[in-house]
Design a protein around this motif. Structure first.
Motif, PDB file in Angstrom:
ATOM      1  N   CYS A 107       0.826  -1.208   0.000  1.00  0.00           N
ATOM      2  CA  CYS A 107       0.000   0.000   0.000  1.00  0.00           C
ATOM      3  C   CYS A 107       0.862   1.261   0.000  1.00  0.00           C
ATOM      4  O   CYS A 107       0.554   2.237  -0.693  1.00  0.00           O
ATOM      5  N   ALA A 108       1.938   1.250   0.793  1.00  0.00           N
ATOM      6  CA  ALA A 108       2.837   2.408   0.823  1.00  0.00           C
ATOM      7  C   ALA A 108       3.492   2.614  -0.540  1.00  0.00           C
ATOM      8  O   ALA A 108       3.575   3.739  -1.045  1.00  0.00           O
ATOM      9  N   GLY A 109       3.956   1.527  -1.151  1.00  0.00           N
ATOM     10  CA  GLY A 109       4.585   1.634  -2.457  1.00  0.00           C
ATOM     11  C   GLY A 109       3.613   2.076  -3.528  1.00  0.00           C
ATOM     12  O   GLY A 109       3.905   2.978  -4.321  1.00  0.00           O
ATOM     13  N   PHE A 110       2.432   1.471  -3.565  1.00  0.00           N
ATOM     14  CA  PHE A 110       1.444   1.836  -4.567  1.00  0.00           C
ATOM     15  C   PHE A 110       0.935   3.254  -4.333  1.00  0.00           C
ATOM     16  O   PHE A 110       0.652   3.988  -5.294  1.00  0.00           O
ATOM     17  N   GLY A 111       0.827   3.658  -3.044  1.00  0.00           N
ATOM     18  CA  GLY A 111       0.393   5.019  -2.740  1.00  0.00           C
ATOM     19  C   GLY A 111       1.329   6.070  -3.289  1.00  0.00           C
ATOM     20  O   GLY A 111       0.919   7.200  -3.571  1.00  0.00           O
ATOM     21  N   SER A 112       2.622   5.690  -3.467  1.00  0.00           N
ATOM     22  CA  SER A 112       3.595   6.655  -3.983  1.00  0.00           C
ATOM     23  C   SER A 112       3.419   6.926  -5.469  1.00  0.00           C
ATOM     24  O   SER A 112       4.072   7.830  -6.007  1.00  0.00           O
ATOM     25  N   ILE A 113       2.558   6.159  -6.150  1.00  0.00           N
ATOM     26  CA  ILE A 113       2.248   6.486  -7.539  1.00  0.00           C
ATOM     27  C   ILE A 113       0.772   6.796  -7.751  1.00  0.00           C
ATOM     28  O   ILE A 113       0.409   7.451  -8.728  1.00  0.00           O
ATOM     29  N   SER A 114      -0.096   6.365  -6.817  1.00  0.00           N
ATOM     30  CA  SER A 114      -1.532   6.543  -7.057  1.00  0.00           C
ATOM     31  C   SER A 114      -2.068   7.857  -6.521  1.00  0.00           C
ATOM     32  O   SER A 114      -2.910   8.496  -7.144  1.00  0.00           O
ATOM     33  N   GLY A 115      -1.618   8.278  -5.305  1.00  0.00           N
ATOM     34  CA  GLY A 115      -2.118   9.506  -4.706  1.00  0.00           C
ATOM     35  C   GLY A 115      -3.550   9.423  -4.221  1.00  0.00           C
ATOM     36  O   GLY A 115      -4.170  10.427  -3.905  1.00  0.00           O
ATOM     37  N   SER A 116      -4.101   8.211  -4.121  1.00  0.00           N
ATOM     38  CA  SER A 116      -5.508   8.055  -3.749  1.00  0.00           C
ATOM     39  C   SER A 116      -5.673   6.889  -2.797  1.00  0.00           C
ATOM     40  O   SER A 116      -5.139   5.803  -3.028  1.00  0.00           O
ATOM     41  N   SER A 117      -6.454   7.095  -1.733  1.00  0.00           N
ATOM     42  CA  SER A 117      -6.718   6.035  -0.770  1.00  0.00           C
ATOM     43  C   SER A 117      -7.567   4.925  -1.382  1.00  0.00           C
ATOM     44  O   SER A 117      -7.251   3.740  -1.266  1.00  0.00           O
ATOM     45  N   LEU A 118      -8.650   5.305  -2.053  1.00  0.00           N
ATOM     46  CA  LEU A 118      -9.565   4.297  -2.606  1.00  0.00           C
ATOM     47  C   LEU A 118      -8.903   3.483  -3.709  1.00  0.00           C
ATOM     48  O   LEU A 118      -9.096   2.267  -3.796  1.00  0.00           O
ATOM     49  N   ALA A 119      -8.095   4.147  -4.546  1.00  0.00           N
ATOM     50  CA  ALA A 119      -7.381   3.409  -5.601  1.00  0.00           C
ATOM     51  C   ALA A 119      -6.393   2.431  -4.987  1.00  0.00           C
ATOM     52  O   ALA A 119      -6.226   1.306  -5.470  1.00  0.00           O
ATOM     53  N   THR A 120      -5.736   2.843  -3.905  1.00  0.00           N
ATOM     54  CA  THR A 120      -4.739   1.991  -3.258  1.00  0.00           C
ATOM     55  C   THR A 120      -5.388   0.760  -2.653  1.00  0.00           C
ATOM     56  O   THR A 120      -4.931  -0.378  -2.860  1.00  0.00           O
ATOM     57  N   VAL A 121      -6.461   0.952  -1.891  1.00  0.00           N
ATOM     58  CA  VAL A 121      -7.090  -0.201  -1.232  1.00  0.00           C
ATOM     59  C   VAL A 121      -7.730  -1.127  -2.259  1.00  0.00           C
ATOM     60  O   VAL A 121      -7.680  -2.364  -2.111  1.00  0.00           O
ATOM     61  N   ALA A 122      -8.292  -0.568  -3.330  1.00  0.00           N
ATOM     62  CA  ALA A 122      -8.918  -1.414  -4.345  1.00  0.00           C
ATOM     63  C   ALA A 122      -7.887  -2.241  -5.094  1.00  0.00           C
ATOM     64  O   ALA A 122      -8.084  -3.451  -5.326  1.00  0.00           O
ATOM     65  N   THR A 123      -6.767  -1.626  -5.453  1.00  0.00           N
ATOM     66  CA  THR A 123      -5.766  -2.309  -6.277  1.00  0.00           C
ATOM     67  C   THR A 123      -4.968  -3.316  -5.463  1.00  0.00           C
ATOM     68  O   THR A 123      -4.844  -4.489  -5.843  1.00  0.00           O
ATOM     69  N   VAL A 124      -4.416  -2.871  -4.334  1.00  0.00           N
ATOM     70  CA  VAL A 124      -3.617  -3.779  -3.519  1.00  0.00           C
ATOM     71  C   VAL A 124      -4.515  -4.833  -2.879  1.00  0.00           C
ATOM     72  O   VAL A 124      -4.141  -6.010  -2.771  1.00  0.00           O
ATOM     73  N   GLY A 125      -5.722  -4.431  -2.477  1.00  0.00           N
ATOM     74  CA  GLY A 125      -6.646  -5.382  -1.870  1.00  0.00           C
ATOM     75  C   GLY A 125      -7.023  -6.518  -2.804  1.00  0.00           C
ATOM     76  O   GLY A 125      -7.110  -7.681  -2.387  1.00  0.00           O
ATOM     77  N   SER A 126      -7.235  -6.207  -4.088  1.00  0.00           N
ATOM     78  CA  SER A 126      -7.616  -7.255  -5.038  1.00  0.00           C
ATOM     79  C   SER A 126      -6.493  -8.272  -5.240  1.00  0.00           C
ATOM     80  O   SER A 126      -6.748  -9.444  -5.547  1.00  0.00           O
ATOM     81  N   ALA A 127      -5.241  -7.835  -5.047  1.00  0.00           N
ATOM     82  CA  ALA A 127      -4.116  -8.759  -5.176  1.00  0.00           C
ATOM     83  C   ALA A 127      -3.818  -9.478  -3.860  1.00  0.00           C
ATOM     84  O   ALA A 127      -3.531 -10.682  -3.846  1.00  0.00           O
ATOM     85  N   ALA A 128      -3.892  -8.733  -2.735  1.00  0.00           N
ATOM     86  CA  ALA A 128      -3.417  -9.270  -1.461  1.00  0.00           C
ATOM     87  C   ALA A 128      -4.457 -10.093  -0.711  1.00  0.00           C
ATOM     88  O   ALA A 128      -4.112 -11.103  -0.078  1.00  0.00           O
ATOM     89  N   LEU A 129      -5.739  -9.676  -0.747  1.00  0.00           N
ATOM     90  CA  LEU A 129      -6.737 -10.370   0.070  1.00  0.00           C
ATOM     91  C   LEU A 129      -6.871 -11.851  -0.303  1.00  0.00           C
ATOM     92  O   LEU A 129      -6.872 -12.710   0.594  1.00  0.00           O
ATOM     93  N   PRO A 130      -6.973 -12.204  -1.585  1.00  0.00           N
ATOM     94  CA  PRO A 130      -7.038 -13.641  -1.911  1.00  0.00           C
ATOM     95  C   PRO A 130      -5.801 -14.417  -1.455  1.00  0.00           C
ATOM     96  O   PRO A 130      -5.914 -15.548  -0.966  1.00  0.00           O
ATOM     97  N   GLU A 131      -4.611 -13.800  -1.587  1.00  0.00           N
ATOM     98  CA  GLU A 131      -3.376 -14.463  -1.152  1.00  0.00           C
ATOM     99  C   GLU A 131      -3.376 -14.683   0.358  1.00  0.00           C
ATOM    100  O   GLU A 131      -2.985 -15.754   0.848  1.00  0.00           O
ATOM    101  N   MET A 132      -3.807 -13.684   1.113  1.00  0.00           N
ATOM    102  CA  MET A 132      -3.823 -13.798   2.569  1.00  0.00           C
ATOM    103  C   MET A 132      -4.825 -14.862   3.017  1.00  0.00           C
ATOM    104  O   MET A 132      -4.555 -15.629   3.943  1.00  0.00           O
ATOM    105  N   ARG A 133      -5.962 -14.942   2.350  1.00  0.00           N
ATOM    106  CA  ARG A 133      -6.961 -15.936   2.742  1.00  0.00           C
ATOM    107  C   ARG A 133      -6.496 -17.346   2.391  1.00  0.00           C
ATOM    108  O   ARG A 133      -6.739 -18.287   3.136  1.00  0.00           O
TER     109      ARG A 133
END
Length: 434
Positions: A107-133
């Motif tokens: 999230c910190a890394g992606f935030g450094s190019i996105s500049g948006s909270s919602l974009a960060t959680v949507a993008t990283v979440g779609s990749a990370a949540l399935p892996e974590m589960r």
């Protein structure tokens, strides 16, 4: 009716419009123009609206906004969406809670190019949540970590919220970006500490995943080195005075085009999509800025900001107590207002008070965005929570909100640090040319 009561009535009208779903920019502009009509005259209000539209449209500093947005969309088109999480997972995923730590780093890394909270959680979440589960993580804990981590996108430069604040408050965007670096990465550290403590006492929340060899780790790291170089060059050049904010954004766009070509994504479809998304978002933000300036003008004419400033200054306990009262008001408003709406509503009222109390407008901008971030995860609004729930549809909202609690505690501790030690925010701008 006194001017101050008219100002207060205007705020209530704005809150009503936002509550019933009227877009932020339209709500701000409509309230501001109608308020100026009441305070001055219809002719004066319409003339002011025309002047604001013209001034915003030709404001040189506003060029930084679409340029940074275009840089972000070009990076997305180049495939930089899940890379940061993947690399962090390779390095620390084998540790207890490691994928949670990797999610925060992503999230910190992606935030450094996105500049948006919602974009960060949507993008990283779609990749990370399935892996974590798949790794056996507790669903509420995993979703809570990602919802909280997504807020990093609102603070870590190039932050869209800080750009809008800088334009509205007429504060150096370069200094705001520089001031946000230490609070942004210390916020990520606080979240990582929370994950570490939780998984130490309750290992079942985040079991370790399989260890990845150094060859795979280095291969992943090499895959994001170009993005890291781009971000460090653009933000670092801005900090040390090589570029103005607009120049830094322009250089970032050129570098992003080069990166897109090197990654094999330089084609008509990607470029057209990046420009279309940039223009759509820019148009929305320009309307919001115009509306915010009209609303701020209305509040200034009513004298409401001066009245509230005198009331806060009269509080016995000093500047820190006054800021704590302001924080409570922001948190209450943030429980039912969108973050950007909260910032635009309160800046014309609270910024003069903070300056009167002796606080730097640079510090106030970081404080305001940091407080605004908490609204992205605390109930009942908690937009990041709903974004994560849309990814993990079988995870109940109540479970996600319970998973957020440890990260909210980390948020409050981090915010307290920023209030108690302003130099956390102000030191880096004082030693750089940005």
């Amino acid at each position: 009716m006194t001017p101050e009561l008219i100002g207060f009535a205007g705020i209530l009208v704005l809150l009503f419009l936002l509550t019933v779903g009227v877009p932020i920019g339209v709500s701000l502009a409509l309230t501001g123009v109608l308020g100026l009509m009441v305070m001055l005259s219809p002719e004066a209000a319409l003339a002011k609206a025309g002047v604001v539209v013209f001034e915003v449209a030709q404001k040189y500093e506003l060029g930084v906004l679409p340029l940074f947005l275009l840089m972000a969309h070009l990076c997305f088109a180049a495939g930089a969406s899940r890379d940061f999480f993947d690399v962090a997972a390779r390095f620390i995923g084998h540790r207890r809670g490691g994928l949670g730590l990797a999610a925060i780093a992503g999230c910190a890394g992606f935030g450094s190019i996105s500049g948006s909270s919602l974009a960060t959680v949507a993008t990283v979440g779609s990749a990370a949540l399935p892996e974590m589960r798949r790794a056996g993580y507790n669903p509420g804990f995993a979703a809570g970590a990602l919802a909280a981590g997504g807020t990093l996108g609102a603070l870590i430069p190039p932050s869209g919220a800080l750009i809008v604040f800088g334009i509205i408050a007429e504060v150096s965007i370069g200094k705001l970006f520089t001031a946000a670096i230490i609070p942004g990465f210390s916020q990520a550290l606080f979240y990582m500490i929370a994950i570490g403590v939780l998984c130490w006492f309750r290992p079942e929340l985040g079991p370790p995943s399989a260890r990845v060899g150094w060859r795979e780790r280095m291969r992943g790291l090499l895959g994001i080195i170009d993005i890291i170089v781009l971000v460090v060059f653009v933000i670092g050049g801005l900090m040390i005075g090589w570029f103005t904010p607009t120049e830094a954004a322009s250089v970032g766009v050129i570098c992003a085009f080069i990166l897109l070509g090197l990654r094999g994504g330089f084609n008509r479809a990607n470029i057209a999509d990046s420009f279309a998304k940039t223009l759509t978002t820019t148009g929305m933000l320009y309307l919001i800025i115009m509306g915010a300036i009209l609303f701020a003008t209305f509040i200034s004419v009513t004298g409401l900001a001066d009245l509230m400033s005198r009331a806060v200054m009269a509080i016995d306990g000093g500047p820190v107590v006054a800021i704590m009262v302001m924080t409570l008001l922001l948190l209450v408003l943030g429980s039912f207002l969108d973050g950007l709406a909260l910032m635009l509503l309160t800046t014309p009222i609270f910024l003069p008070i903070a300056i009167e109390l002796g606080y730097s407008p640079i510090w106030f901008g970081i404080f305001l965005v940091r407080t605004m971030e908490i609204g992205f995860v605390h109930p009942p609004l908690g937009l990041n929570v709903y974004v994560i729930q849309s990814i993990g549809k079988d995870i109940p909202l109540g479970k996600i909100f319970r998973g957020i609690v440890p990260f909210l505690i980390a948020d409050f501790l981090h915010l307290a640090m920023i209030i108690a030690f302003p130099m956390v925010t102000l030191w880096l701008p004082s030693v750089t040319a940005g």
